[in-house]
Write a protein that holds these residues in place. Structure first.
Motif, short mmCIF file in Angstrom:
data_model
loop_
_atom_site.label_atom_id
_atom_site.label_comp_id
_atom_site.label_asym_id
_atom_site.label_seq_id
_atom_site.Cartn_x
_atom_site.Cartn_y
_atom_site.Cartn_z
N ALA A 194 0.72 -1.21 -0.35
CA ALA A 194 -0.11 -0.32 0.48
C ALA A 194 0.79 1.29 -0.16
O ALA A 194 0.41 2.43 -0.45
CB ALA A 194 -0.99 -0.26 1.05
N GLY A 195 1.65 1.19 0.19
CA GLY A 195 3.19 2.74 0.16
C GLY A 195 2.55 3.34 1.15
O GLY A 195 2.97 4.31 1.46
N LEU A 196 2.07 2.80 2.39
CA LEU A 196 2.07 3.81 3.69
C LEU A 196 3.10 4.55 3.96
O LEU A 196 4.31 4.00 3.60
CB LEU A 196 1.78 2.89 4.56
CG LEU A 196 0.05 2.48 5.64
CD1 LEU A 196 -0.17 1.84 5.99
CD2 LEU A 196 -1.09 2.68 3.88
N SER A 197 3.34 5.89 4.55
CA SER A 197 4.68 6.79 5.25
C SER A 197 4.64 7.09 6.31
O SER A 197 4.25 7.52 6.27
CB SER A 197 4.95 7.54 3.18
OG SER A 197 4.22 8.27 2.92
N GLY A 198 5.81 7.11 6.12
CA GLY A 198 6.04 8.10 7.25
C GLY A 198 6.44 9.30 7.52
O GLY A 198 6.44 10.13 6.28
N SER A 199 5.33 10.62 8.14
CA SER A 199 5.45 11.92 8.27
C SER A 199 6.74 12.22 7.86
O SER A 199 8.62 11.42 8.40
CB SER A 199 5.04 12.52 9.37
OG SER A 199 5.97 12.59 10.57
N THR A 200 7.23 13.53 8.05
CA THR A 200 8.69 14.28 7.92
C THR A 200 8.91 14.85 9.61
O THR A 200 10.72 15.13 9.40
CB THR A 200 8.24 16.11 6.86
OG1 THR A 200 7.45 16.65 7.62
CG2 THR A 200 7.84 15.91 6.09
N SER A 201 7.91 14.55 10.12
CA SER A 201 9.13 14.68 11.31
C SER A 201 9.72 13.69 11.93
O SER A 201 9.99 13.08 11.38
CB SER A 201 7.48 14.06 12.57
OG SER A 201 8.48 13.91 14.04
#
Length: 459
Positions: free
Chosen positions: A50-57
């Motif tokens: 699905a390609g869930l991604s982390g935030s820019t934090s």
């Protein structure tokens, strides 16, 4: 599943933590999954790719499990004796919760004894919560206690957030927590029925025990004879009758006697509000293999014969037994009387808080039981029995509590390497299968130097 708890598409949103696993134990079974976490909660469970991604934090992380690892929900152990305050030399909240975390457990519910004072009124609950607050490395809830004369304290404790109330029908081993007489058992169940409270019962019958051979000396067979199956069977029948009469919820602790399984199954089929647990030591050991003088293996009720062990496994498979919890009941080496090996005088309790998952999985795999079933017995089932919310399953809205488990890794238990305060173990030098590689609490790896656990309330 691609929908977050707000009902919006979340696959293209950023998360504080994303875990990608080829195998994840989900409520509907084992499958590849990507899990998205935001602010300590599970907000997305997606199919692989699905390609869930982390935030820019700067704190955002993406964790990819390798093919040898399985993502599990954090385990829930609803039967732990921490003994803090008052007997913290036996165990304390810091050592107990570190040990739990090392074993993949993210939530424990602490028993009302053997701490001093025992948790039998709101004041004593406050003392225990104050002691635990700065020491908990995982999340901690509390049971209250039901002892003679404190029926009036049950509702205030219930309102203060305990998960239920423990009682004994035989001597508890400590003077400050006496057993209930049969009429007191009925009275407390009737009281708890008014607000759907739960009574959890150490079920061994005093009169049967009084007529049994007295326990002393080094022979395990003598100790076993002193706590016969009939003591459990009679006490469980009494609990069933009282629960039926009052309509209250009752839970049988640490079931050892498989002879009680038919009456338990019959009561459940009838609609009696009854649940049952057993423990790793009853599923691993047999009476036949315990050497005389091996007081590391003393627990109450006792470990029974091989045929009994196999019947307990069958009780789990067919659903008569609901869950597996540790009954972690530690003490100092001195109280175990390792030098004399006197079963009559030694403290009864087995420490396994750090080891439960590996122990149970080792034995389950031998019997062809799959990992998902083991995990349910040790996570969602105890959470359901105790009423611990948002725990025990990788499900939307639940706390982001996980264990990363390598089910095929083999290792040997060494008591000196455990986090338990007293590194005495019936499992010392035992070869086991399955190792916990990491434990995550509300989206963050458990920090074994800085306590980050929270104190839980039932309501």
């Amino acid at each position: 599943m691609n929908v977050d708890d707000a009902g919006t598409q979340a696959a293209d949103q950023a998360f504080d933590l994303v875990i990608r696993a080829q195998r994840a134990v989900l409520p509907e079974g084992v499958s590849a999954a990507e899990v998205g976490v935001r602010e300590g909660a599970i907000v997305e469970i997606a199919t692989e790719g699905a390609g869930l991604s982390g935030s820019t934090s700067a704190n955002a992380r993406v964790v990819e499990l390798d093919d040898s690892q399985v993502l599990l929900p954090g385990l829930v152990d609803s039967h732990v004796h921490v003994n803090d305050p008052g007997r913290s030399e036996w165990e304390g909240f810091a050592s107990a919760t570190r040990a739990a975390a090392a074993g993949g457990v993210t939530t424990i519910v602490d028993m009302p004894l053997n701490s001093l004072p025992p948790t039998v009124n709101v004041e004593s609950l406050g003392i225990k919560r104050q002691v635990a607050a700065s020491k908990a490395f995982i999340d901690v809830g509390f049971w209250g206690g039901a002892i003679p004369g404190n029926t009036g304290d049950l509702k205030p404790l219930f309102d203060a957030g305990v998960y239920g109330f423990k009682c004994f029908l035989e001597d508890s081993g400590v003077d400050e927590f006496p057993p209930l007489e049969p009429e007191e058992l009925c009275a407390d169940l009737a009281e708890l029925a008014k607000y759907d409270g739960l009574l959890i019962v150490h079920a061994e019958d005093h009169s049967v025990m009084a007529d049994a051979p007295k326990n002393s000396g080094r022979k395990f067979s003598d100790f076993l004879a002193s706590r016969p199956r009939e003591a459990e069977n009679v006490a469980i029948a009494r609990v069933i009758d009282a629960a039926r009469e009052t309509g209250a919820r009752a839970h049988i602790l640490h079931l050892s006697s498989a002879d009680a399984l038919p009456q338990i199954a019959e009561a459940k089929a009838e609609g009696v509000k009854l649940t049952v647990e057993t423990c790793p030591h009853y599923l691993v050991f047999t009476a036949e293999e315990i050497p005389d003088g091996a007081t590391t293996h003393k627990c109450c009720p006792p470990i029974r014969e091989e045929s009994n062990r196999e019947a307990l496994w069958q009780g789990l498979v067919d659903g008569t037994i609901d869950c597996i919890v540790s009954d972690h009941s530690p003490s100092t080496a001195e109280l175990k009387l390792l030098d004399t090996g006197d079963f009559g005088a030694a403290w009864g309790g087995i420490s396994s808080l750090q080891l439960g998952l590996s122990l149970v999985w080792t034995e389950a795999a031998k019997r062809g039981i799959d990992l998902a079933e083991v995990v349910a017995w040790m996570s969602s089932a105890p959470a359901s029995v105790a009423g611990v919310k948002n725990k025990g399953a990788i499900a939307l809205g639940n706390d982001a509590d996980f264990a990363v488990f390598a089910p095929d890794e083999e290792w040997t238990v060494h008591a000196a390497e455990l986090y338990h305060r007293n590194q005495i173990s019936a499992y010392d030098t035992r070869a086991v299968r399955g190792a916990v590689k990491q434990t995550i609490l509300r989206g963050a790896p458990v920090d074994f130097d800085e306590p980050q656990g929270r104190l839980l309330r039932a309501r």
